[in-house]
Design a protein around this motif. Sequence first.
Motif, PDB file in Angstrom:
ATOM      1  N   TYR A 320      41.389  51.425  37.237  1.00 17.75           N
ATOM      2  CA  TYR A 320      40.741  50.427  37.107  1.00 17.75           C
ATOM      3  C   TYR A 320      40.122  50.289  39.161  1.00 17.75           C
ATOM      4  CZ  TYR A 320      44.209  48.236  33.946  1.00 17.75           C
ATOM      5  OH  TYR A 320      44.601  48.391  32.628  1.00 17.75           O
ATOM      6  N   GLU A 322      37.514  47.961  41.437  1.00 17.51           N
ATOM      7  CA  GLU A 322      36.636  46.572  42.137  1.00 17.51           C
ATOM      8  C   GLU A 322      36.148  46.343  41.622  1.00 17.51           C
ATOM      9  OE1 GLU A 322      37.319  46.305  45.935  1.00 17.51           O
ATOM     10  OE2 GLU A 322      38.935  46.938  46.542  1.00 17.51           O
ATOM     11  N   GLN A 350      38.242  43.095  38.305  1.00 20.27           N
ATOM     12  CA  GLN A 350      38.375  44.952  37.889  1.00 20.27           C
ATOM     13  C   GLN A 350      37.796  45.198  36.905  1.00 20.27           C
ATOM     14  OE1 GLN A 350      42.375  45.781  38.620  1.00 20.27           O
ATOM     15  NE2 GLN A 350      42.403  44.746  40.397  1.00 20.27           N
TER      16      GLN A 350
END
Length: 704
Positions: A320, A322, A350
Amino acid sequence: MSRLTDLLRTAKQLDPQLGEDLEAEVRPLQERLPFGLNFERHAPEAVELAGHKIRKGSKVRVLPPRGSTERGDQRIWVVKSIRGDSAEIVVPNGEAVETASAQIDDLILVAEFRDRIYPGLRPDGSVERGDDKPFHTVINGENFHALEQLTFTHEQSVDAIYIDPPYNSGARDWKYNNDYVEGDDLYRHSKWLAFMERRLKLAKRLLKPDNSVLVVTIDEKEHLRLGLLLEQTFPEASIQMVSSQINPAAVARSGQFGRSDEYLFFVMIGEAGPQRLPLGGDWVTTKGRTHKGAIRWDLLRRSAENAARTDRPGMFYPIYIERGTTRIANIGDPIPLNADRTAVATPEHQEAIWPIRKDGSEGRWRLGPSAAREAWNAGYLRVGSNKGENSPVYYLARGEQKKINDGIYEVVGHADDGSVVTSTLDASERNVVPATQWRISSHDSTQYGSRLIALLLPGRKFPFPKSLYAVEDTLRFFVADKPEAVVLDFFAGSGTTAHAVMRLNHQDGGRRQCISVTNNEVSAEEQVKLRKDGLRPGDSNWESLGICNYVTKPRLRAAITGDTPDGEPIKGDYKSIDEFPMSEGFEENAAFFTLTYESPWRVGTDRAFAAIAPMLWLRAGAVGRRIDAISNGWEVADSYGIINDLDQSSEFIAALQAAENVRIAYIVTDDEGRYQQLANELPGVETVRLYEDYLRNCEITGDF
């Protein structure tokens, strides 16, 4: 044989003893290599030895009359008796024996390879500018016999062999059994293989079994056969082939592609392998490898084989980041194999990256989730660019992490995404092993082979010399960390290998030495002219134009002294890595010899010491003073000593103990007991019994 192997395995299961007995009977059949390289092992070669003394019992040929260019009588005669300048010679002729009389001047000595030889060396001068450094040596002689001689002086002592054998082009570039091998010879490939196999088997005895290399250059005419021959001769070695561009302009060939490269076979024995070296721009590859000086970030998504999700389901998990950035926020866990990745919930703000392959199929990561988290926390994981679930993720493999831990690369900071930023290496720090395609500008054989020889030896030519820097670079991969390496070239030609070893010594202060073996053959075209002028092999005007006397020795003299044969300073500079004027020369020593053929009786009765003496010096390292005569019962030089009067053993032992660098003591005696007694009083010094050890070595080699 594969079906037979299966049957033997079944037999062993039913009756182990029967299976072992059958296997023992089958093994010799397997060793006949029905699926390997098969060729006619032609009758052993015979070589004419111009200039060597003819004695009673010598094998000879009768030369054609002076001024004739005919091939002449190829039968091998035996000298029955000698009276003055003439000899009575005999040869079998069917059931009878033919007898003839001939002038000694019309005879030439012949050695057949099936015969045992007892070699010696006749000194032919030296050049000395290297103080106490070992001597490079040049041996003028038939290379098979020179290799036999070297089994006495250098068995299992050679670090590297570099040879450039005849390419068997069909252009009268080599002889078999005293005949040029023509392009229309139906057996020319078979002859070439027989020719090479004999020499390679002897060369194998000289190489260090724990760490050494044999390098053989070749082109497309014989590379397939050579590869198989090397596999059969060196089954325990690691063998690799490199393609090297030697002529950027390419040689045009009618109806074919132009030829611009040749092949190098590397036969790596024991622990031998190419060293990582600092390489220049020509060697640099692309794709951000360490060749460019930066640490190597590898793609985390696996490619090639076993790269699908189904191959390693535990390696399929989300990373993941941002949203809208390349900063990693978290690393998820693997999902079940039957689970749909699009159904996996992504945290707010995300984006999920999955290992999706270029064809859209699901792949896998190289690291498991826990290892990936560990790399991320250490700054060893980063995202290249934001492309949604297909964003590329990179990591530092363990080898690159070790370079950081070892201080090769320094962490100088961290990027905005938390990944490490490291120092880079300049050219002198990039230690790498190159790939198998070499396109190095300094390996141009025209520019740095032919034209370089023209600078060293103005007005003299040698066909197809290697680039000096190509040989230098090739050897460097294996002897850079061996400053006292022994290098051998038994197809020495113009002497490029010895010249390259001098260059290597100049770069790091090494004391490497090269043994060069070449004959004094005159080219086929030149021979016709010389014969029409009434000259023959052995005549001084003929021998002065041979390879060894006309090119090899003068080239090495010029390289060391910095002067041409005419005494003029060499024009031009050396290029590639170590650039300096050629006129400076090298601080090296070189000694020149001609191979001789001695009788075992003369050797055993100490009547051939002058011929054996250089071999004793060679075996002791070819360093310092050479003992050419013994006048007072014993003599001690820089690296060895010789005693032929054992009644003076006390004085001899005291002299050896006082010397600092003595390696070998040669003891001349027929008394085994006295030899052992003296040998026991010389701990730490190798002892050799003369002439017993020499004669035994010749007999073993003669049975080879």
